[in-house]
Scaffold this active site. Structure first.
Site, PDB file in Angstrom:
ATOM      1  N   ASN A  12      -9.054   9.736  -8.711  1.00 33.26           N
ATOM      2  CA  ASN A  12      -8.699   8.371  -8.316  1.00 33.26           C
ATOM      3  C   ASN A  12      -9.304   8.111  -6.945  1.00 33.26           C
ATOM      4  O   ASN A  12      -8.784   8.585  -5.942  1.00 33.26           O
ATOM      5  CB  ASN A  12      -7.164   8.243  -8.293  1.00 33.26           C
ATOM      6  CG  ASN A  12      -6.703   6.887  -7.767  1.00 33.26           C
ATOM      7  OD1 ASN A  12      -7.508   5.967  -7.630  1.00 33.26           O
ATOM      8  ND2 ASN A  12      -5.412   6.764  -7.484  1.00 33.26           N
ATOM      9  N   LYS A  14      -9.489   5.404  -5.351  1.00 30.01           N
ATOM     10  CA  LYS A  14      -8.797   4.348  -4.582  1.00 30.01           C
ATOM     11  C   LYS A  14      -9.841   3.391  -3.992  1.00 30.01           C
ATOM     12  O   LYS A  14     -10.887   3.196  -4.600  1.00 30.01           O
ATOM     13  CB  LYS A  14      -7.883   4.973  -3.523  1.00 30.01           C
ATOM     14  CG  LYS A  14      -6.941   6.001  -4.147  1.00 30.01           C
ATOM     15  CD  LYS A  14      -5.814   6.433  -3.256  1.00 30.01           C
ATOM     16  CE  LYS A  14      -4.978   7.482  -3.998  1.00 30.01           C
ATOM     17  NZ  LYS A  14      -3.753   7.833  -3.272  1.00 30.01           N
ATOM     18  N   HIS A 102       0.480   2.757 -10.560  1.00 32.27           N
ATOM     19  CA  HIS A 102       0.356   3.669  -9.411  1.00 32.27           C
ATOM     20  C   HIS A 102       1.338   3.222  -8.328  1.00 32.27           C
ATOM     21  O   HIS A 102       1.558   2.027  -8.121  1.00 32.27           O
ATOM     22  CB  HIS A 102      -1.079   3.646  -8.875  1.00 32.27           C
ATOM     23  CG  HIS A 102      -1.330   4.742  -7.890  1.00 32.27           C
ATOM     24  ND1 HIS A 102      -0.914   4.667  -6.583  1.00 32.27           N
ATOM     25  CD2 HIS A 102      -1.915   5.957  -8.024  1.00 32.27           C
ATOM     26  CE1 HIS A 102      -1.242   5.791  -5.953  1.00 32.27           C
ATOM     27  NE2 HIS A 102      -1.852   6.585  -6.809  1.00 32.27           N
ATOM     28  N   GLU A 104       1.094   2.975  -5.261  1.00 36.06           N
ATOM     29  CA  GLU A 104       0.534   2.045  -4.273  1.00 36.06           C
ATOM     30  C   GLU A 104       0.523   0.620  -4.825  1.00 36.06           C
ATOM     31  O   GLU A 104       0.755  -0.342  -4.090  1.00 36.06           O
ATOM     32  CB  GLU A 104      -0.874   2.507  -3.859  1.00 36.06           C
ATOM     33  CG  GLU A 104      -0.795   3.734  -2.955  1.00 36.06           C
ATOM     34  CD  GLU A 104      -1.993   4.666  -3.029  1.00 36.06           C
ATOM     35  OE1 GLU A 104      -3.076   4.249  -3.500  1.00 36.06           O
ATOM     36  OE2 GLU A 104      -1.844   5.832  -2.617  1.00 36.06           O
ATOM     37  N   GLU A 174       3.743  11.550 -10.165  1.00 39.33           N
ATOM     38  CA  GLU A 174       3.266  11.594  -8.783  1.00 39.33           C
ATOM     39  C   GLU A 174       4.429  11.318  -7.828  1.00 39.33           C
ATOM     40  O   GLU A 174       4.756  10.152  -7.572  1.00 39.33           O
ATOM     41  CB  GLU A 174       2.189  10.528  -8.563  1.00 39.33           C
ATOM     42  CG  GLU A 174       0.945  10.730  -9.398  1.00 39.33           C
ATOM     43  CD  GLU A 174      -0.268  10.078  -8.735  1.00 39.33           C
ATOM     44  OE1 GLU A 174      -1.227  10.810  -8.482  1.00 39.33           O
ATOM     45  OE2 GLU A 174      -0.243   8.886  -8.446  1.00 39.33           O
ATOM     46  N   GLY A 180      -1.126  11.737  -0.649  1.00 41.33           N
ATOM     47  CA  GLY A 180      -1.897  11.561   0.577  1.00 41.33           C
ATOM     48  C   GLY A 180      -1.252  12.167   1.816  1.00 41.33           C
ATOM     49  O   GLY A 180      -1.693  11.932   2.930  1.00 41.33           O
ATOM     50  N   SER A 220      -1.569  15.146  -3.496  1.00 37.78           N
ATOM     51  CA  SER A 220      -2.200  16.157  -2.636  1.00 37.78           C
ATOM     52  C   SER A 220      -2.693  17.389  -3.398  1.00 37.78           C
ATOM     53  O   SER A 220      -2.650  18.497  -2.862  1.00 37.78           O
ATOM     54  CB  SER A 220      -1.249  16.573  -1.509  1.00 37.78           C
ATOM     55  OG  SER A 220      -0.955  15.468  -0.681  1.00 37.78           O
TER      56      SER A 220
END
Ligand code: PGA
Length: 262
Positions: A12, A14, A102, A104, A174, A180, A220
């Site tokens: 991904n 991003k 996701h 985010e 996730e 991250g 991560s």
């Protein structure tokens, strides 16, 4: 990772890498990964929209076995949705997998379970595979609400999909606190939640459907953590953010996952 399911490693990217940089990354990855690795692992790349056509052309010309992915789409096919991208447009570009829900997107762009479910259905309707992302915040984990949150998101995400459609899906667990941040859930934590997801899917569909879906861990993931994660019976791959921007690191992750399935 039991026999019968091939792991899926997804990069991904991003909002990183313009189309020139994306092409360079793809070419480096093609050079780093031997052709036969794809017999033991599926690999998908999820670049920004503006890179997709460039990667599609290169993947096709070089007959690469990498699967093209997207990070998002709208749930309607067309219309007055300024700035949005139709699932039909992605399917035309040979996109095979689309990430949806996701954290985010949920946190920064207000996507709720209902919207995510509409996207899942739209992606399936266009014969692409949704990667449905689910995960808890640190506060939810500390309050002992991980399973309730995650299983609620899974149930809402797959609601209304037919069994054979559910069987074709990918679910990415996730934990939000691990994205991250450099903090990875332990392999056992990942297994516990991925196992709970599979049992919940079995309860709402049947064992064979639950045995077919692939459940990724994300948050991560690095080459150094891949082997232990992939050794878990209910972890069928990884959704990789930061480490997928470095072709050397990503190729390592793919090779380790390929070894784990052989
Ligand atoms: P990360 O991102 O690997 O950088 O934690 C994972 C993701 O958000 O999909």
């Amino acid at each position: 990772m039991p026999d019968g399911r091939v792991p899926l490693i997804s990069g991904n990217w991003k909002m990183n890498l313009d189309h020139f940089e994306a092409l360079r990354n793809l070419q480096k990855l093609a050079w780093l990964l031997p052709k036969d690795v794809y017999e033991r692992v599926d690999v998908s790349l999820h670049p920004p929209f503006t890179d997709i056509r460039t990667l599609q052309t290169s993947i096709e010309a070089d007959r690469m076995d990498v699967l093209l992915g997207a990070q998002h789409c709208h749930h309607e096919v067309s219309g007055a949705y300024t700035g949005e991208v139709s699932p039909a447009f992605l399917a035309k570009l040979d996109v095979k997998l689309v990430i949806c829900g996701h954290s985010e997107r949920r946190e920064l762009f207000g996507e709720n379970d209902e919207i995510v479910n509409a996207k899942v259905k739209a992606i399936l309707a266009h014969k692409m595979t949704p990667i449905l992302c689910v995960g808890e915040t640190l506060a939810e984990r500390e309050a002992g609400e991980t399973e309730a949150k995650v299983l609620g998101q899974v149930a809402a995400g797959i609601a209304g999909a037919k069994k054979d459609q559910v069987a074709s899906m990918v679910i990415a667990y996730e934990p939000i606190w691990a994205i991250g941040t450099g903090k990875t859930a332990t392999a056992q934590d990942a297994q516990d939640v991925c196992g709970a997801i599979r049992r919940a899917v079995a309860a709402s569909t049947d064992a064979s459907t639950a045995g077919s879906i692939r459940i990724q861990y994300g948050g991560s993931v690095k080459a150094g953590t891949t082997a232990e994660l992939m050794a878990q019976p209910d972890v069928d791959g990884a959704l990789v953010g930061g480490a997928s921007l470095d072709p050397d690191e990503f190729a390592q992750i793919v090779k380790i996952a390929a070894g784990a399935s052989s």
